[in-house]
Motif scaffolding. Structure first.
Motif, PDB file in Angstrom:
ATOM      1  N   SER A  69       0.630  -1.033  -0.193  1.00 13.71           N
ATOM      2  CA  SER A  69       0.046  -0.140   0.031  1.00 13.71           C
ATOM      3  C   SER A  69       0.890   1.157  -0.118  1.00 13.71           C
ATOM      4  O   SER A  69       1.955   1.355   0.375  1.00 13.71           O
ATOM      5  CB  SER A  69      -1.020  -0.047   1.088  1.00 13.71           C
ATOM      6  N   LYS A  70       0.389   2.482  -0.479  1.00 14.08           N
ATOM      7  CA  LYS A  70       1.135   3.602  -0.419  1.00 14.08           C
ATOM      8  C   LYS A  70       1.344   3.935   1.021  1.00 14.08           C
ATOM      9  O   LYS A  70       1.916   4.908   1.276  1.00 14.08           O
ATOM     10  CB  LYS A  70       0.257   4.366  -1.304  1.00 14.08           C
ATOM     11  N   ASN A  71       0.472   3.508   2.057  1.00  9.09           N
ATOM     12  CA  ASN A  71       0.721   3.725   3.335  1.00  9.09           C
ATOM     13  C   ASN A  71       1.703   3.105   4.161  1.00  9.09           C
ATOM     14  O   ASN A  71       1.626   3.243   5.470  1.00  9.09           O
ATOM     15  CB  ASN A  71      -0.871   3.785   4.012  1.00  9.09           C
ATOM     16  N   GLY A  72       2.324   2.152   3.512  1.00 13.41           N
ATOM     17  CA  GLY A  72       3.476   1.419   4.421  1.00 13.41           C
ATOM     18  C   GLY A  72       3.052   0.373   4.840  1.00 13.41           C
ATOM     19  O   GLY A  72       3.700  -0.004   5.789  1.00 13.41           O
ATOM     20  N   PHE A  73       2.329  -0.597   4.514  1.00 11.93           N
ATOM     21  CA  PHE A  73       1.946  -1.894   4.917  1.00 11.93           C
ATOM     22  C   PHE A  73       1.569  -2.576   3.767  1.00 11.93           C
ATOM     23  O   PHE A  73       1.264  -2.204   2.704  1.00 11.93           O
ATOM     24  CB  PHE A  73       0.730  -1.796   5.960  1.00 11.93           C
ATOM     25  N   ASN A 125     -11.061   6.578  16.819  1.00  8.75           N
ATOM     26  CA  ASN A 125      -9.406   6.475  17.117  1.00  8.75           C
ATOM     27  C   ASN A 125      -9.429   4.760  17.011  1.00  8.75           C
ATOM     28  O   ASN A 125      -9.917   3.954  17.823  1.00  8.75           O
ATOM     29  CB  ASN A 125      -9.202   6.701  18.582  1.00  8.75           C
ATOM     30  N   ILE A 126      -8.850   4.315  15.942  1.00  9.90           N
ATOM     31  CA  ILE A 126      -8.256   2.960  15.793  1.00  9.90           C
ATOM     32  C   ILE A 126      -6.933   3.254  15.078  1.00  9.90           C
ATOM     33  O   ILE A 126      -6.504   4.131  14.786  1.00  9.90           O
ATOM     34  CB  ILE A 126      -9.273   2.282  15.200  1.00  9.90           C
ATOM     35  N   PHE A 127      -5.879   2.202  15.410  1.00  3.77           N
ATOM     36  CA  PHE A 127      -4.685   2.227  14.909  1.00  3.77           C
ATOM     37  C   PHE A 127      -4.448   2.523  13.390  1.00  3.77           C
ATOM     38  O   PHE A 127      -5.555   2.177  12.656  1.00  3.77           O
ATOM     39  CB  PHE A 127      -3.831   1.218  15.390  1.00  3.77           C
ATOM     40  N   SER A 128      -3.793   3.293  12.991  1.00  4.89           N
ATOM     41  CA  SER A 128      -3.806   3.806  11.616  1.00  4.89           C
ATOM     42  C   SER A 128      -3.594   3.141  10.504  1.00  4.89           C
ATOM     43  O   SER A 128      -4.175   3.072   9.483  1.00  4.89           O
ATOM     44  CB  SER A 128      -2.622   5.069  11.413  1.00  4.89           C
ATOM     45  N   GLY A 129      -3.250   1.605  10.658  1.00 10.01           N
ATOM     46  CA  GLY A 129      -2.996   0.641   9.546  1.00 10.01           C
ATOM     47  C   GLY A 129      -4.537   0.100   9.299  1.00 10.01           C
ATOM     48  O   GLY A 129      -4.493   0.035   8.288  1.00 10.01           O
ATOM     49  N   LEU A 146      -0.326  -6.927   6.596  1.00  9.19           N
ATOM     50  CA  LEU A 146       0.930  -7.346   7.445  1.00  9.19           C
ATOM     51  C   LEU A 146       1.223  -5.719   7.606  1.00  9.19           C
ATOM     52  O   LEU A 146       1.815  -4.884   6.660  1.00  9.19           O
ATOM     53  CB  LEU A 146       1.982  -7.830   6.597  1.00  9.19           C
ATOM     54  N   PHE A 147       1.394  -5.409   9.145  1.00  9.72           N
ATOM     55  CA  PHE A 147       1.666  -4.011   9.494  1.00  9.72           C
ATOM     56  C   PHE A 147       2.857  -3.913  10.249  1.00  9.72           C
ATOM     57  O   PHE A 147       3.232  -4.724  11.165  1.00  9.72           O
ATOM     58  CB  PHE A 147       0.509  -3.581  10.474  1.00  9.72           C
ATOM     59  N   PRO A 148       3.901  -3.045   9.596  1.00  8.38           N
ATOM     60  CA  PRO A 148       5.002  -2.704  10.548  1.00  8.38           C
ATOM     61  C   PRO A 148       4.572  -2.049  11.915  1.00  8.38           C
ATOM     62  O   PRO A 148       3.457  -1.582  11.873  1.00  8.38           O
ATOM     63  CB  PRO A 148       5.955  -1.773   9.613  1.00  8.38           C
ATOM     64  N   SER A 149       5.341  -2.084  12.888  1.00  8.45           N
ATOM     65  CA  SER A 149       4.845  -1.439  14.246  1.00  8.45           C
ATOM     66  C   SER A 149       4.549   0.002  14.057  1.00  8.45           C
ATOM     67  O   SER A 149       3.562   0.318  14.806  1.00  8.45           O
ATOM     68  CB  SER A 149       5.989  -1.756  15.296  1.00  8.45           C
ATOM     69  N   HIS A 150       5.180   0.730  13.207  1.00  8.77           N
ATOM     70  CA  HIS A 150       4.667   2.136  13.138  1.00  8.77           C
ATOM     71  C   HIS A 150       3.191   2.493  12.574  1.00  8.77           C
ATOM     72  O   HIS A 150       2.576   3.445  12.739  1.00  8.77           O
ATOM     73  CB  HIS A 150       5.531   3.080  12.467  1.00  8.77           C
ATOM     74  N   LYS A 151       2.699   1.327  12.001  1.00  5.17           N
ATOM     75  CA  LYS A 151       1.389   1.403  11.717  1.00  5.17           C
ATOM     76  C   LYS A 151       0.401   0.801  12.527  1.00  5.17           C
ATOM     77  O   LYS A 151      -0.987   0.730  12.364  1.00  5.17           O
ATOM     78  CB  LYS A 151       1.124   0.584  10.248  1.00  5.17           C
TER      79      LYS A 151
END
Length: 185
Positions: A69-73, A125-129, A146-151
């Motif tokens: 994704s363009k958002n990093g996941f 509010n929910i995590f960004s990923g 598959l989300f890296p921790s920053h997402k």
């Protein structure tokens, strides 16, 4: 010189010196950027390590097609809806189920434990990923993210079961979309 002349000249001298523009003061101590630079380098190393783990999982799983994704996941479709075109956007209410797993497929939060959730896109509010992932889905689709921790929960974790800097996998099923127009009618 008389007292009047002395007072007048003193007044003129004071007036001349009081009109001086203020000078900028130099800081007493200088701060260094070393802490910020060190933090940036640590964060870059964490992101690189997590992306390597995720790319290794993708490489092993040759049966599926993963999308970045363009958002990093990354994500793959378990069940794809090829007939509908509607995807949720800002202000739409969605109902969905999901779980949270470690990258080794150990259950952190089960689907039954989390239950069916409803939220308004970009207003709750929910995590960004997950928020960004839901916007990619259509009704009745199931997607593995598959989300890296920053997402997800980043440096702090969720203060319960997910520690700091832990990348996760999440299987999400989008059950229903109530568009912003249907919510206002």
């Amino acid at each position: 010189m008389t007292i009047k002349q002395l007072l007048a000249s003193t007044f003129i001298i004071l007036l001349a010196f009081s009109c001086k523009t203020p000078e900028a003061r130099k800081p007493i101590s200088k701060s260094s950027d070393s802490f910020i630079k060190q933090s940036i380098n640590i964060n870059k190393a964490v992101v690189k390590r997590e992306e390597s783990l995720i790319k290794a999982i993708i490489k092993k799983d040759s049966t599926r097609t993963y999308f970045a994704s363009k958002n990093g996941f990354w994500y793959t479709y378990n069940k794809k809806n090829n007939t509908d075109t509607l995807k949720p956007g800002y202000g739409d209410e969605v109902e969905f189920n999901f779980n949270i797993l470690s990258l080794d497929n150990d259950t952190i939060y089960s689907r039954s434990e989390l239950g069916e959730r409803a939220l308004v896109i970009d207003k709750e509010n929910i995590f960004s990923g997950l928020r960004q992932g839901l916007k990619l889905m259509k009704v009745n689709e199931t997607v593995t993210f598959l989300f890296p921790s920053h997402k997800v929960y980043g440096y702090y974790g969720d203060n319960q079961r997910i520690g700091k800097n832990i990348p996760v996998k999440s299987v999400v099923t989008l059950n229903k979309i109530n568009t912003d127009e249907t919510l206002t009618n």
